[in-house]
Enzyme design. Structure first.
Site, PDB file in Angstrom:
ATOM      1  N   TRP A 156       0.825  -1.214   0.000  1.00 43.23           N
ATOM      2  CA  TRP A 156       0.000   0.000   0.000  1.00 43.23           C
ATOM      3  C   TRP A 156       0.853   1.255   0.000  1.00 43.23           C
ATOM      4  O   TRP A 156       0.530   2.235  -0.672  1.00 43.23           O
ATOM      5  CB  TRP A 156      -1.025  -0.018   1.135  1.00 43.23           C
ATOM      6  CG  TRP A 156      -2.102  -1.002   0.794  1.00 43.23           C
ATOM      7  CD1 TRP A 156      -2.339  -2.198   1.407  1.00 43.23           C
ATOM      8  CD2 TRP A 156      -3.031  -0.922  -0.292  1.00 43.23           C
ATOM      9  NE1 TRP A 156      -3.362  -2.865   0.775  1.00 43.23           N
ATOM     10  CE2 TRP A 156      -3.814  -2.107  -0.266  1.00 43.23           C
ATOM     11  CE3 TRP A 156      -3.286   0.016  -1.282  1.00 43.23           C
ATOM     12  CZ2 TRP A 156      -4.816  -2.366  -1.206  1.00 43.23           C
ATOM     13  CZ3 TRP A 156      -4.298  -0.229  -2.214  1.00 43.23           C
ATOM     14  CH2 TRP A 156      -5.036  -1.408  -2.159  1.00 43.23           C
ATOM     15  N   ASP A 165      -1.802   6.727   6.302  1.00 45.55           N
ATOM     16  CA  ASP A 165      -2.883   5.953   5.679  1.00 45.55           C
ATOM     17  C   ASP A 165      -3.327   4.908   6.700  1.00 45.55           C
ATOM     18  O   ASP A 165      -2.760   3.832   6.783  1.00 45.55           O
ATOM     19  CB  ASP A 165      -2.365   5.282   4.401  1.00 45.55           C
ATOM     20  CG  ASP A 165      -3.388   4.315   3.815  1.00 45.55           C
ATOM     21  OD1 ASP A 165      -4.516   4.217   4.342  1.00 45.55           O
ATOM     22  OD2 ASP A 165      -3.054   3.653   2.808  1.00 45.55           O
ATOM     23  N   LYS A 219     -13.169  -1.209   6.289  1.00 45.26           N
ATOM     24  CA  LYS A 219     -12.536  -2.199   7.176  1.00 45.26           C
ATOM     25  C   LYS A 219     -13.049  -2.019   8.604  1.00 45.26           C
ATOM     26  O   LYS A 219     -13.817  -2.837   9.102  1.00 45.26           O
ATOM     27  CB  LYS A 219     -11.018  -2.088   7.101  1.00 45.26           C
ATOM     28  CG  LYS A 219     -10.512  -2.368   5.684  1.00 45.26           C
ATOM     29  CD  LYS A 219      -9.201  -1.710   5.406  1.00 45.26           C
ATOM     30  CE  LYS A 219      -8.889  -1.638   3.921  1.00 45.26           C
ATOM     31  NZ  LYS A 219      -8.957  -2.888   3.195  1.00 45.26           N
TER      32      LYS A 219
HETATM   33  N1  PMP Z   1      -4.440   1.711   1.872  1.00 52.81           N
HETATM   34  C1  PMP Z   1      -4.560   0.590   2.603  1.00 52.81           C
HETATM   35  C2  PMP Z   1      -3.664   0.396   3.786  1.00 52.81           C
HETATM   36  C3  PMP Z   1      -5.516  -0.370   2.243  1.00 52.81           C
HETATM   37  O1  PMP Z   1      -5.640  -1.489   2.968  1.00 52.81           O
HETATM   38  C4  PMP Z   1      -6.349  -0.127   1.138  1.00 52.81           C
HETATM   39  C5  PMP Z   1      -7.439  -1.093   0.723  1.00 52.81           C
HETATM   40  N2  PMP Z   1      -7.247  -2.400   0.965  1.00 52.81           N
HETATM   41  C6  PMP Z   1      -6.161   1.037   0.400  1.00 52.81           C
HETATM   42  C7  PMP Z   1      -5.215   1.946   0.805  1.00 52.81           C
HETATM   43  C8  PMP Z   1      -6.995   1.340  -0.823  1.00 52.81           C
HETATM   44  O2  PMP Z   1      -8.234   1.719  -0.369  1.00 52.81           O
HETATM   45  P1  PMP Z   1      -9.458   2.054  -1.321  1.00 52.81           P
HETATM   46  O3  PMP Z   1      -9.856   0.782  -1.961  1.00 52.81           O
HETATM   47  O4  PMP Z   1     -10.460   2.600  -0.344  1.00 52.81           O
HETATM   48  O5  PMP Z   1      -8.999   3.076  -2.304  1.00 52.81           O
END
Ligand code: PMP
Length: 369
Positions: A111, A181, A205
């Site tokens: 991520w 994040d 989540k």
């Molecule tokens: N950052 C993290 C730490 C994530 O776990 C996720 C989704 N699994 C995201 C960003 C991306 O999130 P989104 O699908 O809401 O754009």
């Protein structure tokens, strides 16, 4: 501890999905009760004007509750946005660069990799620390960070959802704003919000349904967006309009609000943190004593939310997943980039769910190990 008020998961599966993820049953039941007629309004929350007094009371209560839960100081704005955490990968640089040419990023997994790739389209990225050398199996310690005092901000991913690596400490960045994040560990542990300039999290989540993104931003960081930016990408536009510049994701905000009420009723973040420690310990203790299953992450940096593990014999993975599913233990397949298995055990996962998983894994090991 095990007995979370109102949680009766008997008729439902134990859902280990990384997100969209398990929600407290009590929250879903309440949403069902109010689905057709929200508190005598004669309407569903889905049908209400977002500017009416009913929805205004819903969003205001949700904000007040999340402020109380996270003890968010008054000089921070809470924004209810759309676009997911992925849009924040762009909004953070677009709003915080403010004439500076570079930002510091900590590269700790898949991520942060995505956040870095997006930021690179807007500025120079200095990788201040990385755990790529060991396949992202640890959180680089603060004394390994090479921070740039002129950076616009420092970005990190406190919980890497795919790798299962969590920072159990908050970095020190001096006067440079810290950006986090927090998509996969927000509300799971107590944090001091005043240490951060910007926190963002996709809701799906630990907050509520997908479609909502929560942003918590220190007020002095508003109003710095690059000139010519679309209004929708400017935090100040959203802050000035109390997240009502355009139609917000109203139903997702409502369900998130129900979840905040559930969290308050069940002891708040401190109680969730204690439960999350207990749940993750159950699974890690089992993994560390197993000769068949294995978690690759350095012990001090293991996530309480997302626990990846491998089977000694990868050929048995499908059998493992099928048998787990037959016992009501679902969504255990690891991320396609990581392979193996992963159990995501967010706030709403009861201790009983983790016990059931461990019991199943123990028996699987006896049979196939
Ligand atoms: N950052 C993290 C730490 C994530 O776990 C996720 C989704 N699994 C995201 C960003 C991306 O999130 P989104 O699908 O809401 O754009």
């Amino acid at each position: 501890m095990n007995d979370v008020k109102g949680f009766t998961a008997t008729a439902r599966v134990y859902n280990f999905s990384p997100g969209p993820a398990i929600l407290p049953q009590e929250v879903l039941e309440r949403a069902r009760e109010e689905l057709l007629n929200w508190r005598g309004s004669g309407m569903s929350v889905m049908e209400m004007s977002h500017r009416g007094k009913e929805f205004t009371s819903i969003i205001q209560r949700a904000e007040a509750d999340v402020r109380e839960l996270m003890r968010i100081p008054a000089h921070y704005k809470v924004l209810f946005l759309q676009g997911g955490a992925s849009l924040q990968f762009a909004m953070a640089p677009l709003n915080l660069l403010c004439g500076k040419k570079s930002a510091d990023y900590i590269y700790s997994g898949e991520w942060s990799k995505k956040a870095i790739a997006e930021a690179k389209t807007f500025c120079a990225v200095n990788i201040a620390a990385s755990s790529e050398d060991a396949g992202f199996t640890y959180a680089p310690a603060q004394d390994q960070w090479r921070l740039d005092a002129n950076a616009a901000y420092v970005h990190y991913t406190p919980n890497e959802t795919i790798g299962g690596v969590e920072f159990h400490w908050v970095p020190e960045t001096g006067d440079v704003p810290l950006v986090a994040d927090m998509s996969s560990n927000i509300l799971s542990r107590e944090i001091d919000v005043s240490r951060f300039g910007l926190i963002y999290a996709g809701a799906q989540k630990n907050i509520g349904p997908a479609g909502l993104t929560i942003v918590i931003i220190r007020e002095d960081l508003l109003g710095r967006a690059l000139p010519g930016m679309p209004s929708m990408l400017d935090y100040k536009v959203h802050a000035d309009n109390d997240s009502m510049y355009n139609t917000p994701p109203a139903y997702a905000i409502y369900v998130a609000g129900l979840n905040f009420q559930w969290l308050k009723k069940n002891g708040g973040i401190a109680a969730m943190e204690a439960r999350n420690i207990e749940k993750s310990r159950l699974l890690y203790d089992f993994l560390d004593n197993s000769r068949f299953f294995r978690n690759p992450v350095r012990k001090n940096d293991r996530s309480r939310m997302n626990i990846p593990f491998t089977l000694k014999n990868a050929a048995l993975e499908e059998q493992f997943l099928n048998q787990a599913k037959a016992r009501g233990l679902v969504h255990l397949k690891g991320h396609r980039l990581a392979g193996g298995m992963r159990a995501s055990i967010y706030n709403a996962m009861p201790v009983e769910g983790v016990r059931a998983l461990v019991e199943f894994m123990r028996n699987f090991e006896i049979q196939y190990g």
